[in-house]
Design an enzyme around this catalytic site. Structure first.
Site, PDB file in Angstrom:
ATOM      1  N   ASP A 304      -1.881  -3.519   1.558  1.00  0.00           N
ATOM      2  CA  ASP A 304      -2.342  -2.183   1.187  1.00  0.00           C
ATOM      3  C   ASP A 304      -3.731  -2.347   0.568  1.00  0.00           C
ATOM      4  O   ASP A 304      -4.208  -3.462   0.323  1.00  0.00           O
ATOM      5  CB  ASP A 304      -1.352  -1.510   0.226  1.00  0.00           C
ATOM      6  CG  ASP A 304      -1.532   0.014   0.203  1.00  0.00           C
ATOM      7  OD1 ASP A 304      -2.536   0.509   0.751  1.00  0.00           O
ATOM      8  OD2 ASP A 304      -0.668   0.710  -0.374  1.00  0.00           O
TER       9      ASP A 304
HETATM   10  C1  BGC Z   1      -2.158   3.749   0.028  1.00  0.00           C
HETATM   11  C2  BGC Z   1      -1.719   3.586   1.467  1.00  0.00           C
HETATM   12  C3  BGC Z   1      -2.813   4.049   2.393  1.00  0.00           C
HETATM   13  C4  BGC Z   1      -4.071   3.253   2.083  1.00  0.00           C
HETATM   14  C5  BGC Z   1      -5.241   3.597   2.997  1.00  0.00           C
HETATM   15  C6  BGC Z   1      -3.517   3.151  -0.235  1.00  0.00           C
HETATM   16  O1  BGC Z   1      -3.991   3.526  -1.476  1.00  0.00           O
HETATM   17  O2  BGC Z   1      -1.184   3.166  -0.821  1.00  0.00           O
HETATM   18  O3  BGC Z   1      -0.543   4.316   1.682  1.00  0.00           O
HETATM   19  O4  BGC Z   1      -2.418   3.908   3.719  1.00  0.00           O
HETATM   20  O5  BGC Z   1      -4.453   3.518   0.751  1.00  0.00           O
HETATM   21  O6  BGC Z   1      -5.731   4.855   2.776  1.00  0.00           O
END
Ligand code: BGC
Length: 762
Positions: A304
């Site tokens: 993530d």
């Molecule tokens: C979130 C994810 C998301 C990623 C990209 C993160 O902060 O936890 O769910 O896909 O950002 O935007």
């Protein structure tokens, strides 16, 4: 890993043959099974790559041309400017970008790579397409209220159709984290509190996004997130630690991911949280032994957003280099946003800290998945500025948003059959911060949706009644701040009306990432507004807007009618009006229990009994309940009323006992005694009274949605087998033990419906 490499002969295939392969049933079968075919050109290509280029293929960055919304969704980063990012792509330092800005941007970047890079490896474009692209569907949690996984497949497919027209190859969705604590803000993105429902929706969404041929320019790749147990953070605090037994992890938190991977998802995202002391991102047991070893996953895993780097603050990695090493060795193939892989992996390999074979393995996975997506065959297959426009907000997609919207609405309460409202002859006061105005319609986690293109409640109500009824509107209060004189104006509007529709609840910023709440209530200024308008004595319909289950109090809880409407997206106002005026009979059921008080959280129906349960009736001393609060939900999982009058007839059990190899039919007659048509969701629950591992008081094992005209009835029948009664036993193996089981066919997890019991014999 089951290596499904294409044969040597296939290695000699030309581009035409690659196209034929992409369209072939064999490839589709592989995809459906979540298998990844490694095309023959991949290894020779890897043979030409430098270590830096390999690390580049494992490095994903936020688009430098993201636009305001995309940047607002993630922590501000000091990324490069767009030209610099294009240059990074050309130099092979990037595998792709995410949350960028449409087909034009993708074309500029892909052209730079295809024309100007050494190896011409196509970029991949990712985005958070969580509940729609330009046409915004209800937030995922809302849609689960439909108890109709096929609906989620259809909306995911429609989102894929729009987004893949705009240059997007890969969505960071579905989010399948089971969420049993409503304080957590991200439950809104997922499937609710139940395992079975979560599994069904997880699989349906993967199928919708990826279709039968993920290489088609109408589909994109799914990404199962956040692996794992992100929804179980202590006290509902986002990003918080998880400490739980392996049994609970396997029985409650892992099955939804497994269902999504089994449905063929080709990528997954590691979660931010730690599990039992080890961050998921650095957890080799989770990312490799379980996921690839036990489950046979063959796609690739991405961290993530800066999840690898965050292992430093979490106290697991010493520094950036260590974090890259730990995440990579754990099995996270690709790094999102931190840049740690491209910075450290080449040297980690040179120094021997990371085996080159592992690096090659991850690069091979990424290149093979890019090939599965058809990117080597045509890097521009999803990049088409004309399609981006021509597929956007089509009438059929908006109609699907409306269908999905109305199926997501749950009628919590309807005293005296106040709903549906008459369309003519009455004055309706629309009161509250969500009564009117193009705000808070599309809901949280939406990168490309636009409130301005969505229908608000006032517009929906006016569309429904035409010129026949009268509507007056008063805002009354802000979401979290009072408005000066607001309540007085709202009360005046209420006095002059026959019926009050009170549109209150949470703004879209109150749920989603980093939006945990300690009190899951209607904010105080709106509660005061509710008390004031209710004091007029006029009938009140509460229309709730919310990203989580709420604890309802006072005039809100006591209103004659309550509709849970979540965030419904582009067709919000029309969908609510359809239900308010009875053009559509409410059919949604709660995917998450509404507790009586915030302090009951985490509250979920499938809890276990203590040794001192409070019997039905008044609260007793020294029994399991909080002071003065029954240990039950105000509105439990599965609850939802219709405009009919549903009755459950006696339980019909095929036999009083069942053997280990036998089966048992369990049935009940469901009748609509009302004057309006209804759709009932008959839910089948079981309870194992005594077991070597204590079992939940109820567990949903099947459900059926039945449409019943006035006076109509139907026998709803389920077939039970011993495998349905299995739990993880003392040895962590699925175990079925003889004994007495309760069964219910019921309209919710805490209602009796019809109830019986049977013996499972050895
Ligand atoms: C979130 C994810 C998301 C990623 C990209 C993160 O902060 O936890 O769910 O896909 O950002 O935007």
């Amino acid at each position: 890993m089951i290596d499904t490499r294409i044969s040597r002969r296939a290695a000699l295939m030309g581009a035409g043959a690659v196209a034929a392969w992409l369209a072939s049933p064999a490839r589709a079968l592989l995809q459906v099974a979540g298998r990844v075919a490694v095309p023959p050109f991949v290894d020779p290509l890897m043979g030409r790559m430098t270590l830096e280029e390999k690390a580049g293929q494992l490095s994903l960055m936020a688009s430098a041309w993201g636009g305001g919304v995309a940047t607002a969704l993630n922590p501000p980063s000091n990324g490069p400017d767009f030209q610099q990012q294009v240059e990074e792509a050309r130099l092979g330092q990037l595998t792709g970008v995410f949350n960028g800005n449409g087909a034009r941007m993708a074309r500029i970047m892909q052209t730079a790579v295809m024309n100007g890079s050494r190896l011409k490896i196509p970029l991949i474009f990712a985005a958070d397409i969580i509940h729609g692209h330009r046409t915004v569907f209800p937030v995922p949690l809302a849609e689960v209220s439909s108890f109709e996984p096929e609906l989620a497949r259809r909306t995911a497919a429609a989102a894929a159709f729009e987004a893949s027209g705009a240059g997007i190859d890969w969505t960071f969705s579905p989010m399948v984290d089971v969420a049993r604590d409503q304080r957590w803000g991200r439950g809104v993105e997922g499937g609710g509190e139940d395992v079975l429902l979560g599994e069904l929706f997880a699989a349906a969404r993967v199928r919708g996004f990826q279709g039968e041929n993920v290489a088609s320019n109408e589909h994109l790749m799914a990404c199962v997130k956040h692996f794992a147990a992100y929804g179980a953070g202590e006290s509902g605090l986002d990003y918080n630690v998880v400490d739980m037994s392996d049994r609970r992890l396997r029985e409650v938190y892992l099955p939804t991911y497994k269902a999504a991977f089994d449905a063929g998802a080709l990528s997954g995202m590691a979660s931010f949280n730690e599990i039992n002391g080890v961050p998921s991102t650095g957890n080799r047991w989770l990312q490799t032994e379980l996921l690839r070893g036990e489950w046979g996953f063959q796609g690739f895993m991405v961290s993530d957003y800066t999840g690898d780097e965050e292992m430093i603050a979490a106290g697991y990695a010493r520094d950036g280099r260590d974090a890259a090493r730990l995440a990579f060795l754990a099995g996270v193939d690709m790094s999102m946003q931190s840049g740690l892989y491209r910075k450290y992996l080449p040297d980690l390999v040179r120094s021997g800290a990371v085996p080159v074979g592992m690096l090659d393995q991850s690069v091979r996975r990424v290149l093979a998945v890019k090939a599965m997506l058809g990117l080597f065959e045509d890097p521009f297959r999803r990049i088409d500025e004309k399609r981006e426009q021509s597929r956007s907000l089509l009438p059929a997609t908006r109609a699907l948003a409306r269908e999905s919207g109305r199926k997501s609405i749950v009628l919590l309460k309807n005293d005296g059959d106040l709903l549906p409202l008459p369309k003519s002859g009455k004055t309706i006061a629309l009161i509250g911060p969500f009564a009117s105005g193009k705000h808070d319609l599309i809901g949280p986690w939406c990168v490309y949706g636009d409130d301005a293109k969505a229908v608000d409640l006032e517009t929906g109500v006016r569309n429904a009644i035409g010129g026949k009824g009268k509507v007056v509107v008063a805002e009354g209060s802000g979401v979290e701040e009072p408005i000066k004189g607001g309540i007085a104006k709202a009360v005046a509007a209420a006095r002059a009306a026959d019926i009050i529709v009170l549109a209150i609840g949470e703004s879209q910023g109150m749920s989603g990432e980093a939006q945990s709440r300690t009190e899951i209530v209607v904010p105080e200024p709106q509660q005061k507004l509710a008390e004031a308008v209710a004091a007029t004595g006029k009938p009140v319909v509460v229309v709730l807007k919310h990203g989580r289950a709420l604890a309802l109090h006072g005039a809100v809880a006591n209103a004659q009618a309550i509709l849970a409407t979540w965030f419904l997206g582009t067709e919000t106002g029309n969908a609510i009006a359809d239900v308010l005026f009875g053009d559509y009979g409410p059919s949604g059921r709660l995917p998450a229990s509404f507790p009586r008080e915030s302090g009951q959280e985490p509250y979920y129906y499938a809890h276990k009994s203590t040794g001192r349960p409070n019997p039905d009736g008044p609260l007793e001393p020294y029994k399991a309940h909080f002071r003065g609060v029954p240990n039950s939900a105000l509105y439990p999982f599965g609850h939802g009323l219709t405009y009919g009058k549903i009755e459950y007839g006696g339980l019909m059990l095929g036999a009083p006992a069942m053997g280990m190899n036998g089966s048992l039919t369990v049935a009940a007659r469901v009748t609509n005694r009302g004057r309006r048509a209804a759709e009932e969701v008959a839910q089948f629950y079981i309870h194992d009274r005594t077991a070597s591992i204590t079992q939940p008081v109820r567990k949903l094992i099947a459900f059926r949605k039945v449409a019943l005209g006035p006076g109509q009835s139907e026998v709803v029948q389920f077939t039970l087998r011993a495998a349905d009664l299995a739990f993880l036993g003392v040895n962590d193996r699925p175990t079925v033990e003889p004994g007495t089981f309760d069964v219910w066919i019921a309209p919710s997890a805490e209602s009796d419906g019809v109830h019986g019991s049977f013996e499972l014999t050895a």
